[in-house]
Design an enzyme around this catalytic site. Structure first.
Site, mmCIF file in Angstrom:
data_model
loop_
_atom_site.group_PDB
_atom_site.id
_atom_site.type_symbol
_atom_site.label_atom_id
_atom_site.label_comp_id
_atom_site.label_asym_id
_atom_site.label_seq_id
_atom_site.Cartn_x
_atom_site.Cartn_y
_atom_site.Cartn_z
ATOM 1 N N SER A 63 0.809 -1.218 0.000
ATOM 2 C CA SER A 63 0.000 0.000 0.000
ATOM 3 C C SER A 63 0.841 1.267 0.000
ATOM 4 O O SER A 63 0.464 2.267 -0.618
ATOM 5 C CB SER A 63 -0.954 -0.008 1.202
ATOM 6 O OG SER A 63 -1.889 -1.054 1.078
ATOM 7 N N HIS A 124 7.946 -4.148 4.817
ATOM 8 C CA HIS A 124 8.309 -3.210 5.883
ATOM 9 C C HIS A 124 9.800 -3.240 6.205
ATOM 10 O O HIS A 124 10.330 -2.278 6.767
ATOM 11 C CB HIS A 124 7.512 -3.517 7.151
ATOM 12 C CG HIS A 124 6.060 -3.227 7.021
ATOM 13 N ND1 HIS A 124 5.510 -2.018 7.393
ATOM 14 C CD2 HIS A 124 5.034 -3.973 6.553
ATOM 15 C CE1 HIS A 124 4.209 -2.043 7.153
ATOM 16 N NE2 HIS A 124 3.897 -3.212 6.646
ATOM 17 N N ARG A 153 2.665 -12.185 7.795
ATOM 18 C CA ARG A 153 1.608 -11.456 7.099
ATOM 19 C C ARG A 153 2.015 -11.151 5.656
ATOM 20 O O ARG A 153 1.229 -11.320 4.737
ATOM 21 C CB ARG A 153 1.302 -10.172 7.858
ATOM 22 C CG ARG A 153 0.149 -9.378 7.289
ATOM 23 C CD ARG A 153 -0.293 -8.376 8.331
ATOM 24 N NE ARG A 153 -1.210 -7.402 7.800
ATOM 25 C CZ ARG A 153 -2.263 -6.959 8.452
ATOM 26 N NH1 ARG A 153 -2.539 -7.429 9.651
ATOM 27 N NH2 ARG A 153 -3.036 -6.038 7.926
ATOM 28 N N ARG A 189 -0.573 0.108 13.939
ATOM 29 C CA ARG A 189 -0.640 1.460 13.378
ATOM 30 C C ARG A 189 -1.992 2.117 13.630
ATOM 31 O O ARG A 189 -2.285 3.167 13.077
ATOM 32 C CB ARG A 189 -0.371 1.415 11.870
ATOM 33 C CG ARG A 189 -1.442 0.735 11.050
ATOM 34 C CD ARG A 189 -1.160 0.829 9.563
ATOM 35 N NE ARG A 189 -2.182 0.095 8.813
ATOM 36 C CZ ARG A 189 -1.997 -0.402 7.601
ATOM 37 N NH1 ARG A 189 -0.825 -0.256 7.007
ATOM 38 N NH2 ARG A 189 -2.971 -1.038 6.979
ATOM 39 N N ARG A 254 9.475 1.139 6.076
ATOM 40 C CA ARG A 254 8.135 1.660 5.808
ATOM 41 C C ARG A 254 7.638 2.347 7.067
ATOM 42 O O ARG A 254 7.732 1.812 8.171
ATOM 43 C CB ARG A 254 7.200 0.533 5.380
ATOM 44 C CG ARG A 254 5.789 1.018 5.144
ATOM 45 C CD ARG A 254 4.974 -0.003 4.390
ATOM 46 N NE ARG A 254 3.559 0.143 4.699
ATOM 47 C CZ ARG A 254 2.590 -0.561 4.158
ATOM 48 N NH1 ARG A 254 2.885 -1.465 3.242
ATOM 49 N NH2 ARG A 254 1.340 -0.392 4.508
ATOM 50 N N ASP A 256 4.522 3.615 8.273
ATOM 51 C CA ASP A 256 3.264 3.603 9.013
ATOM 52 C C ASP A 256 3.266 2.671 10.212
ATOM 53 O O ASP A 256 2.712 3.010 11.259
ATOM 54 C CB ASP A 256 2.076 3.310 8.089
ATOM 55 C CG ASP A 256 2.206 2.007 7.313
ATOM 56 O OD1 ASP A 256 3.334 1.507 7.163
ATOM 57 O OD2 ASP A 256 1.166 1.496 6.841
ATOM 58 N N ARG A 257 3.899 1.506 10.101
ATOM 59 C CA ARG A 257 3.869 0.554 11.213
ATOM 60 C C ARG A 257 5.082 0.661 12.134
ATOM 61 O O ARG A 257 5.228 -0.138 13.048
ATOM 62 C CB ARG A 257 3.704 -0.878 10.685
ATOM 63 C CG ARG A 257 2.321 -1.137 10.111
ATOM 64 C CD ARG A 257 2.065 -2.609 9.880
ATOM 65 N NE ARG A 257 0.733 -2.854 9.343
ATOM 66 C CZ ARG A 257 -0.373 -2.960 10.072
ATOM 67 N NH1 ARG A 257 -0.311 -2.827 11.388
ATOM 68 N NH2 ARG A 257 -1.534 -3.194 9.495
ATOM 69 N N ASP A 437 -4.505 -0.892 -5.397
ATOM 70 C CA ASP A 437 -3.074 -0.603 -5.287
ATOM 71 C C ASP A 437 -2.217 -1.857 -5.388
ATOM 72 O O ASP A 437 -1.026 -1.783 -5.676
ATOM 73 C CB ASP A 437 -2.779 0.137 -3.982
ATOM 74 C CG ASP A 437 -3.337 -0.573 -2.760
ATOM 75 O OD1 ASP A 437 -4.186 -1.478 -2.902
ATOM 76 O OD2 ASP A 437 -2.945 -0.212 -1.632
ATOM 77 N N HIS A 456 0.332 -10.176 0.064
ATOM 78 C CA HIS A 456 -0.032 -9.557 -1.204
ATOM 79 C C HIS A 456 0.352 -10.490 -2.348
ATOM 80 O O HIS A 456 1.032 -11.495 -2.150
ATOM 81 C CB HIS A 456 0.669 -8.209 -1.361
ATOM 82 C CG HIS A 456 0.284 -7.215 -0.310
ATOM 83 N ND1 HIS A 456 1.002 -6.068 -0.047
ATOM 84 C CD2 HIS A 456 -0.760 -7.192 0.556
ATOM 85 C CE1 HIS A 456 0.428 -5.387 0.923
ATOM 86 N NE2 HIS A 456 -0.638 -6.056 1.309
#
EC number: 5.4.2.12
Length: 505
Positions: A63, A124, A153, A189, A254, A256-257, A437, A456
């Site tokens: 994402s 990440h 994940r 997050r 990355r 966000d997390r 995305d 993904h």
């Protein structure tokens, strides 16, 4: 001919195309709206992985990468490839931010605490980066403790039993693993501070489950029925916690997390939980910029590169109004990442962020906050904005749980909301691009192992034109082509920095 108003970019996060794939949630779900659009509207496919989005060949998209490329309107070289190259050519070990970190710890006599996601998922972080950092720091004579965050994940749900032995074997003399913690705790997050607190207490105060080795910690977690994402924070061997004069180095690339756990480590007035035991660090280092605020607390190995004339910036320069909408799980993507790493909204850019539901995992509430998102979506269409960008989180977030029935329910919830928005759009006289995305929920079973698939995919994603010019068709392309396509619909010129091309033919 006047431009349609509003022009909408609707991102169905994680909704890929896999006609031959097993356990394909979008195909199996009740989705009459998407079925109708695919049957009656101009549509094509987009590539979301590898060099087409600035990643190494074969590397799946995500994402952050997706929204960065979408907003930039050009292929953006992503951090994963930049870091890999720096490690390969030796410049990583010579980076001034890293050597400065080492020098401060030599002066303080402290230990370097490295933390990062311990898998080769590449979304990440990456085990190769952990090993390279440990070698650089320990090789300079500074002791290293690694806080290994298990993934499960972006890779198979139970693969830490493969990663941990390899990681332990690759660590240099002077480096050891101090904690093993599932990303559910260390990489939240969405302000689930109770989870973050458990990771913090294990890292800082050495309190939690205990095991003699990282491999034993993983085995014990599997015995408790935990997959890698959910491994309870576990203290390894004789690790005794952090001390004054130590340093912290976050290796995730990355943002966000990484933000929440690093906020707990560094924010002077942090009060989301009691940060008792937090030491006075001699040095704090991040692999990348995690936010403008974090930049005040951490030195940065790879500073962010400015992306000029993103979609949002260019629309703002034309004096037009825009609206960004997503529930909290995906809010950074339609704001920070879509705007090229810029936190501050553009002039004329409004935002709304419904809270994601407070459940342990989203298979328990696959609808998430789609109804609230849809309410705001319809209201924004009726409010006269020129551009609306909305993200539905459900296909991706529920896809990550590996629960096919929940993923089908997630797709149906999104389809229902999309139908409401399209009805409002028709009344308003607007146009919409519906896309994704990256893929995820179209492959819920791993075709190689037959087990649950939570990561993904490399599958193409749909791109659909609603309310476009009469007789228009869409060409296949990549995510960088979406911003030029939106500008085409808005009858706006394309800035020279955008090297993508409009998909409208």
């Amino acid at each position: 001919m006047t431009a349609p108003k509003p022009v909408v970019l609707c991102i169905l996060d994680g909704w890929g195309l896999d006609p031959d794939g097993p356990a394909n949630a979008p195909l199996l779900a009740d989705t009459p709206v998407m079925d109708r659009l695919m049957a009656t509207c101009p549509n094509a496919t987009l590539t979301t992985f590898g060099p087409d989005v600035g990643l190494p060949s074969g590397q799946m998209g995500n994402s952050e990468v997706g929204h960065t490329n979408i907003g930039a309107g050009r292929v953006v070289a992503m951090d994963l490839g930049q870091i890999d190259l720096a490690i390969e050519d030796g410049s990583f070990a010579r980076n001034p931010a890293l050597t400065g970190f080492i020098d401060r710890l030599k002066s303080s006599g402290g230990t370097a605490h490295l933390m990062g996601v311990a898998s080769d998922g590449g979304v990440h972080g990456h085990t190769d980066h952990i090993i390279a950092a440990a070698k650089a720091v320990a090789g300079a004579g500074v002791p290293v403790v690694l806080h290994a965050i298990t993934d499960g994940r972006d890779v198979a749900p139970k693969s830490a039993d493969r990663f941990m032995p390899a990681l332990e074997a690759a660590l240099p003399e002077g480096a050891r693993i101090g904690t093993v913690i599932g990303r559910y705790y260390a990489m939240d997050r969405d302000n689930r501070w109770d989870r973050v607190a458990r990771a913090f207490v294990a890292m800082v105060r050495a309190q939690g489950e205990t095991a003699e080795s990282a491999q034993a910690a993983v085995a014990a977690a599997y015995g408790r029925g935990e997959t890698d994402e959910f491994i309870a924070p576990t203290v390894i061997g004789g690790y005794a916690g952090m001390r004054d004069g130590d340093g912290i180095f976050c290796l995730n690339f990355r943002a966000d997390r990484a933000r929440e756990i690093l906020r707990a480590m560094a924010q002077p007035d942090f009060d989301a939980f009691d940060p008792a035991g937090l030491p006075d660090f001699a040095a704090k280092l991040g692999m990348v910029s995690y936010s403008d605020e974090h930049d005040g607390w951490f030195d940065i190995v790879f500073p962010k590169r400015e992306i000029v004339n993103t979609l949002g910036a260019w629309v703002a320069k034309q004096g037009l109004r825009q609206f960004r909408l997503a529930e909290t799980e995906k809010y950074p993507h339609v704001t920070f990442f879509l705007n090229g790493g810029q936190e501050t909204p553009e002039t004329g850019e409004d935002r709304f962020m419904p809270d994601s539901p407070k459940v342990a995992t989203y298979d328990l509430q696959p609808e998430m906050s789609a109804e609230e998102v849809s309410d705001s979506f319809v209201a924004a269409i009726e409010a006269g904005y020129d551009l609306i960008v909305v993200n539905y989180a459900n296909p991706d977030m529920v896809g990550h749980t590996g629960d096919l029935e929940a993923a089908k329910a997630a797709c149906t919830a999104v389809d229902t909301g999309l139908g409401r928005a399209l009805a409002a759009l028709e009344v308003a006289g607007g146009a919409m691009i519906v896309t994704a995305d990256h893929g995820n929920c179209e492959t819920m079973i791993d075709p190689e192992t037959g087990g649950t698939h939570t990561a993904h995919t490399l599958n193409p994603v749909p791109v659909i034109l609603v309310g476009g010019p009469e007789g228009a068709t869409l060409a296949p392309g990549r995510l960088a082509d979406l911003a030029p396509t939106i500008l085409h619909l808005m009858h706006l010129p394309q800035p020279v920095e955008m090297t993508g091309r409009s998909l409208i033919r």
